[in-house]
Design an enzyme around this catalytic site. Structure first.
Site, short mmCIF file in Angstrom:
data_model
loop_
_atom_site.label_atom_id
_atom_site.label_comp_id
_atom_site.label_asym_id
_atom_site.label_seq_id
_atom_site.Cartn_x
_atom_site.Cartn_y
_atom_site.Cartn_z
N GLY B 26 0.79 -1.22 0.00
CA GLY B 26 0.00 0.00 0.00
C GLY B 26 0.82 1.27 0.00
N SER B 27 2.15 1.17 -0.15
CA SER B 27 2.97 2.37 -0.11
C SER B 27 2.91 3.11 -1.44
CB SER B 27 4.43 2.00 0.21
OG SER B 27 4.91 1.07 -0.74
N TYR B 36 -3.57 -0.12 7.12
CA TYR B 36 -4.95 -0.18 6.61
C TYR B 36 -5.92 -0.48 7.75
CZ TYR B 36 -3.58 0.09 1.68
OH TYR B 36 -3.12 0.50 0.46
N LYS B 224 2.51 2.76 -8.94
CA LYS B 224 2.58 4.03 -8.21
C LYS B 224 3.78 4.82 -8.71
CE LYS B 224 -0.83 2.97 -5.44
NZ LYS B 224 -2.07 3.77 -5.37
N ASP B 252 -0.28 5.91 -11.17
CA ASP B 252 -1.02 6.55 -10.09
C ASP B 252 -0.07 7.43 -9.29
OD1 ASP B 252 -2.59 7.27 -7.93
OD2 ASP B 252 -3.18 5.24 -7.40
N ASN B 254 -1.11 9.61 -6.86
CA ASN B 254 -1.62 9.88 -5.51
C ASN B 254 -1.48 11.34 -5.09
OD1 ASN B 254 -0.76 6.78 -5.46
ND2 ASN B 254 -2.44 7.11 -4.02
N GLU B 278 -3.44 8.59 -12.82
CA GLU B 278 -4.48 8.67 -11.77
C GLU B 278 -4.05 9.66 -10.70
OE1 GLU B 278 -5.66 4.80 -10.50
OE2 GLU B 278 -6.16 5.46 -8.47
N GLU B 305 -11.20 8.63 -6.18
CA GLU B 305 -11.21 7.92 -4.90
C GLU B 305 -11.25 8.88 -3.72
OE1 GLU B 305 -6.85 6.34 -5.32
OE2 GLU B 305 -7.31 6.32 -3.19
N ASP B 328 -15.38 5.31 -5.09
CA ASP B 328 -14.88 4.57 -3.93
C ASP B 328 -16.08 4.25 -3.06
OD1 ASP B 328 -12.20 4.21 -2.02
OD2 ASP B 328 -14.02 4.70 -0.91
N HIS B 355 -12.16 2.54 -7.70
CA HIS B 355 -11.02 2.39 -6.80
C HIS B 355 -11.32 1.27 -5.82
CE1 HIS B 355 -9.12 3.51 -2.80
NE2 HIS B 355 -8.07 3.37 -3.59
N ALA B 356 -10.30 0.47 -5.52
CA ALA B 356 -10.50 -0.57 -4.50
C ALA B 356 -9.15 -0.84 -3.83
CB ALA B 356 -11.11 -1.82 -5.09
N GLU B 386 -10.43 -2.06 -9.78
CA GLU B 386 -9.11 -2.28 -9.19
C GLU B 386 -9.15 -3.52 -8.29
OE1 GLU B 386 -7.62 1.05 -6.94
OE2 GLU B 386 -5.55 0.32 -7.11
#
Lengths: 452, 452
Positions: B26-27, B36, B224, B252, B254, B278, B305, B328, B355-356, B386
């Protein structure tokens, strides 16, 4: 001042609620029965006889405990921090808080967590100004342009405003500040009053308060609209009759309308020569405000008290969606983010007329408007700070209004400190007012139960 | 089902946190070390052997307790409410929650309080689907268009989408739904995977996971980007080499970039034929995304998201600022508000690619995408959900991925229920994982103390 090794040793939070719903003070088309409240925070340090820092987020009742929890969640960022470093550069704390990647997810940069950051950041500015022995407006107006630019987070802004442009605005803004300071101290900053226009007031009270407002020296009043068009026509007629043609009449719909409705409704009130229509639709709707502005000219469009952050303000300005920018002292992440908004508005040449009222919003936001006048835009033309005449007595340094103007505060700080007796009385649910209220309600229910 | 007099008797809340930061799952460029988490809510009723309703807001660690407090603040709206009425019309509860004028101040319609409303509203939909004995996607796809339109709040939307237009979209959308249901049950809904592309993974792991993703049947992967351009060029090259020319490569950022930077950086990666970029900039920046879209075409722009509510989505579509709408499941106020966003996207002809990932976002959002396919847009062309392959084991009805597709869930409900043993282990700070973790840390500190 000499260097110290003082540290922040406590971040005290308080859930303060005033029972304003019982008088319909503050009632509007979207908010029929607010209990004006504050998630209040006090920074304590280990410096001997040192000042504390005070800040708060304004809410209108239920959910204030969530706002307090959000302020509480920021404590690890503050405890143990050097007071000297905090006060020398509040921008570092501001960036640390907004940049906490896990907390950021809860916004990002909007809503409960963002307002909590604003409360804490403002408390640091209060502390910094107290330690400097200056009211905040003076601390800001005396500051070097380079330092002020360093207090702003330009992330997501540079397509509209670069640090170099901001520096240039601040350098030019300083010219003549000494003369303006004299004028500010002599006559204050223009105010307008919303006190006559709450939706819950009947026409007699509206007329009486509007007449008194003009007699008191206000050159603009504001009416809440948007619940019922016939009522609004009647109330606007009464207000215009009370204030005469030379005083500005602003209208505030508190987000009630969709875009087409906003245009229709505002135009239906045009005969009363409204100066601006405020929050005609969703505060998030940049494109909607741009459409409303086209549809209601020459009536001006004002918004901003619920604009979530500097990026939303940026778009309102880029899109030509507003005539008036209404900053709020506790909606965004404190003084630092409001500096960004003031700079954006200055760049685009749009006047800032701050939102106030609530709990302590007048006390705080006057400092930002006075800074804007002294060291940024250099004018009060078409600029007014909202004024609402309630709840000021709960503050240690309440605003002083003279002849329709905010008097420049002279006490050091950000005017953010509540009186200890008000805290003791209105802390929810344990303060003396609320415990007595709960006891009275329980007694009434027992009586009702026996009667039934 | 037969009428009952069942009531909601409890709204249980849980602070659930998974220690994902330790693996750098998730980074990304904005979120280097997420844990999370979920502010989890269970609605209990007094119906005998009746199902419960489950919902949650997803967060990434710190501040999850604030999110839980916000869910808790909604309890008075739920306790004692008729379960029949809630399930027959979740829209009434949704409007009551969004319309609570005091709570509304804390957004409005954004951030912590809005996500809390989403958690509770989604729990009601979970309950309604369980009582109906259907997975949520089927409950929605079977519903009458008139009823679905009644679930949407059109306030602040009608300049872009009216109830009549929505009704027409839904009526047309039903044609051929039976055949599409067969197809969905046979082959599922297309997915793409983000699992190879976390910023904390080295190139070997990226390559290995990308090769495996293609072997597993995925036709799109996501990387990412945004922390360092040279790294991004190297990682994109490795990813493109691993997946070959025929598989889509999404990027993405972010939110890391300002607008000019987003354009420069994306164009610097163009040689690797990215399909979309994204969150190139602030999720609030409608005009900024429009500028980026012009500047990076033919690379598509995707966002959503972190879009706070339907009004922000409306503007992204009105401004032509996005090619891909990423809903989301837990950022907005639940199924009802996502229905509005799906309808807006359908009206503007922009595909929705949800988004997921996170905690349970895949479990929830698959239902909405499947409804969109069956009863609204009727296509999966250029549409993908996703997929991230972690934390699914904690759910009682985890997603099932086959050959790069989400298999349509068959169990009744919204797939939102966590396993009891996961709740017991990961409740913060009292669950067995976190108490053991605290004890281990305390022991390590004692050892460190002795060594020093």
């Amino acid at each position: 001042m000499p260097a110290t090794d003082a540290r922040v040793i406590a971040v005290d939070t308080y859930d303060i609620r005033f029972p304003t719903s019982r008088e319909l003070d503050g009632s509007d088309a979207m908010n029929p029965d607010p209990d004006y409240s504050a998630a209040y925070v006090v920074l304590r340090t280990d410096a001997e006889q040192a000042p504390r820092g005070h800040g708060f987020a304004f809410t209108i009742g239920r959910g204030n405990e969530v706002q307090v929890a959000a302020v509480h969640a920021l404590r690890p960022h503050l405890l143990g921090r050097s007071v000297d470093a905090l006060c020398a550069d509040p921008g570092t704390l501001y960036r640390d808080l907004v940049g906490d990647s896990q907390l950021r997810w809860l916004g990002p940069e909007k809503g409960v967590m963002h307002m909590a950051i604003g409360a804490v950041v403002n408390a640091v500015w209060d502390l910094a100004a107290r330690r400097a022995g200056k009211p905040l407006w003076r601390l800001l107006a005396d500051a070097e342009p380079e330092w002020l630019v360093g207090q702003v987070d330009f992330r997501h802004l540079t397509d509209a405003l670069t640090p170099d442009e901001a520096l240039e605005l601040l350098r030019r803004g300083r010219a003549g500040a000494a003369a303006r300071t004299d004028r500010l101290l002599a006559t204050g900053y223009p105010a307008y009053t919303t006190s006559p226009g709450w939706l819950g007031y009947d026409d007699d009270k509206l007329t009486r308060l509007a007449v008194r407002a003009v007699a008191d020296g206000f050159r603009q009043i504001k009416l809440k609209v948007g619940a019922d068009l016939d009522d609004d026509i009647r109330r606007c007629r009464a207000a215009r009759a009370a204030i005469g043609p030379g005083v500005r009449l602003a209208l505030d719909a508190n987000q009630r309308w969709d875009v087409p409705e906003a245009i229709r409704w505002t135009n239906a009130l045009a005969e009363f020569d409204p100066y601006w229509i405020e929050e005609p639709t969703s505060p998030d709707d940049v494109l909607g405000h741009a459409a409303v502005r086209c549809g209601v000219a020459p009536v001006k469009v004002a918004t901003g008290e619920h604009a979530a952050n500097r990026i939303v303000f940026k778009q309102f300005l880029q899109a030509g969606a507003v005539d008036i920018v209404q900053i709020d002292a506790t909606r965004v992440a404190g003084v630092n983010e409001n500096l960004a908004v003031l700079l954006l508005a200055a760049k685009y040449g749009v006047p800032v007329c701050p939102h106030a009222g609530g709990v302590g919003l007048c006390e705080l936001v006057q400092h930002l408007a006075m800074f804007d006048y002294l060291a940024l835009t250099g004018t009060t033309e078409d600029r007014v700070i909202e004024y609402v005449d309630h709840l000021h007595d709960h503050f240690l340094d309440p605003v002083v209004i003279r002849a329709g103007h905010y008097t420049a505060p002279t006490a050091p700080g950000f005017s953010a400190a509540l009186r200890p007796e008000s805290i003791a009385r209105y802390t929810y649910p344990g303060g003396t007012f609320w415990t007595a209220d709960a006891a009275a309600k329980a007694a009434a229910e027992r009586v009702g139960g026996r009667a039934a």
